[in-house]
Design a protein around this motif. Structure first.
Motif, PDB file in Angstrom:
ATOM      1  N   UNK A  95      72.797  77.868  58.419  1.00 29.79           N
ATOM      2  CA  UNK A  95      73.329  79.182  58.043  1.00 29.79           C
ATOM      3  C   UNK A  95      72.278  80.217  58.398  1.00 29.79           C
ATOM      4  N   UNK A  96      72.678  81.422  58.747  1.00 27.69           N
ATOM      5  CA  UNK A  96      71.685  82.482  58.915  1.00 27.69           C
ATOM      6  C   UNK A  96      71.140  82.865  57.539  1.00 27.69           C
ATOM      7  N   UNK A  97      69.876  83.212  57.478  1.00 30.19           N
ATOM      8  CA  UNK A  97      69.299  83.641  56.205  1.00 30.19           C
ATOM      9  C   UNK A  97      68.005  82.923  55.917  1.00 30.19           C
ATOM     10  N   UNK A  98      67.316  83.386  54.921  1.00 34.93           N
ATOM     11  CA  UNK A  98      66.016  82.848  54.568  1.00 34.93           C
ATOM     12  C   UNK A  98      65.995  82.275  53.173  1.00 34.93           C
ATOM     13  N   UNK A  99      64.873  82.518  52.481  1.00 30.96           N
ATOM     14  CA  UNK A  99      64.647  81.939  51.160  1.00 30.96           C
ATOM     15  C   UNK A  99      65.729  82.324  50.154  1.00 30.96           C
ATOM     16  N   UNK A 100      66.173  83.570  50.188  1.00 28.57           N
ATOM     17  CA  UNK A 100      67.202  84.004  49.233  1.00 28.57           C
ATOM     18  C   UNK A 100      68.502  83.231  49.431  1.00 28.57           C
ATOM     19  N   UNK A 101      68.892  83.032  50.683  1.00 29.16           N
ATOM     20  CA  UNK A 101      70.133  82.276  50.969  1.00 29.16           C
ATOM     21  C   UNK A 101      69.973  80.813  50.562  1.00 29.16           C
ATOM     22  N   UNK A 102      68.791  80.250  50.829  1.00 39.49           N
ATOM     23  CA  UNK A 102      68.535  78.870  50.425  1.00 39.49           C
ATOM     24  C   UNK A 102      68.658  78.727  48.907  1.00 39.49           C
ATOM     25  N   UNK A 103      68.037  79.635  48.155  1.00 39.98           N
ATOM     26  CA  UNK A 103      68.097  79.579  46.693  1.00 39.98           C
ATOM     27  C   UNK A 103      69.532  79.713  46.204  1.00 39.98           C
ATOM     28  N   UNK A 104      70.290  80.615  46.812  1.00 39.70           N
ATOM     29  CA  UNK A 104      71.695  80.795  46.403  1.00 39.70           C
ATOM     30  C   UNK A 104      72.490  79.517  46.630  1.00 39.70           C
ATOM     31  N   UNK A 105      72.294  78.860  47.769  1.00 42.52           N
ATOM     32  CA  UNK A 105      73.018  77.617  48.050  1.00 42.52           C
ATOM     33  C   UNK A 105      72.601  76.510  47.089  1.00 42.52           C
ATOM     34  N   UNK A 106      71.306  76.427  46.803  1.00 43.41           N
ATOM     35  CA  UNK A 106      70.839  75.396  45.879  1.00 43.41           C
ATOM     36  C   UNK A 106      71.355  75.645  44.461  1.00 43.41           C
ATOM     37  N   UNK A 107      71.417  76.916  44.051  1.00 44.18           N
ATOM     38  CA  UNK A 107      71.940  77.232  42.716  1.00 44.18           C
ATOM     39  C   UNK A 107      73.405  76.824  42.583  1.00 44.18           C
ATOM     40  N   UNK A 108      74.149  76.905  43.684  1.00 41.13           N
ATOM     41  CA  UNK A 108      75.561  76.509  43.651  1.00 41.13           C
ATOM     42  C   UNK A 108      75.711  75.008  43.479  1.00 41.13           C
ATOM     43  N   UNK A 109      74.704  74.245  43.891  1.00 39.37           N
ATOM     44  CA  UNK A 109      74.754  72.789  43.782  1.00 39.37           C
ATOM     45  C   UNK A 109      75.769  72.184  44.739  1.00 39.37           C
ATOM     46  N   UNK A 110      75.888  70.879  44.684  1.00 36.63           N
ATOM     47  CA  UNK A 110      76.891  70.181  45.467  1.00 36.63           C
ATOM     48  C   UNK A 110      76.717  70.279  46.968  1.00 36.63           C
ATOM     49  N   UNK A 111      75.547  69.884  47.479  1.00 37.82           N
ATOM     50  CA  UNK A 111      75.299  69.957  48.916  1.00 37.82           C
ATOM     51  C   UNK A 111      76.348  69.174  49.712  1.00 37.82           C
ATOM     52  N   UNK A 112      76.852  68.094  49.158  1.00 35.42           N
ATOM     53  CA  UNK A 112      77.853  67.298  49.880  1.00 35.42           C
ATOM     54  C   UNK A 112      79.138  68.087  50.115  1.00 35.42           C
TER      55      UNK A 112
END
Length: 118
Positions: free
Chosen positions: A81-98
């Motif tokens: 995905x485009x983006x940096x640390x903020x986008x990574x944190x947002x995705x991790x906060x959402x959980x469920x990488x699968x």
């Protein structure tokens, strides 16, 4: 490094044809060939994807990837995905990488201007 070629098959997580180095930050999702305890994916961000994947393949840069490598578990780059640390944190906060992994059978949403269409 001149004369370096990639092998015909992935070697411990390095894709056959890794994407070219990126200048702008990118968030990436790695899919493990088999789960390591609770983990089946790794999400990270970098400004140089090729170098970061090489670090992960060598067991550097992330404790989880070092342990996965030592356990003999391979991995593949599944999505970016485009983006940096903020986008990574947002995705991790959402959980469920699968739920975001196309190798797990998930199809990414169509995007407009880099943002999800909902």
């Amino acid at each position: 490094m001149t004369g370096t070629t990639m092998t015909a098959a992935p070697v411990r997580g390095i894709p056959v044809d890794p994407p070219p180095a990126v200048v702008s930050p990118v968030v990436y999702l790695l899919h493990f060939d088999q789960a390591y305890r609770h983990a089946g994916h790794y999400t990270g961000w970098t400004s140089d994807l090729r170098a970061r994947l090489a670090d992960h393949a060598a067991g550097r840069g992330s404790r989880l990837l070092a342990v996965v490598r030592a356990a003999g578990i391979g991995w593949r780059l599944a999505r970016t995905w485009p983006g940096g640390r903020d986008r990574e944190r947002a995705l991790k906060r959402q959980g469920g990488a699968s739920r975001r992994c196309p190798l797990c059978g998930v199809r990414p949403r169509l995007t407009v201007g880099g943002e999800d269409r909902r």
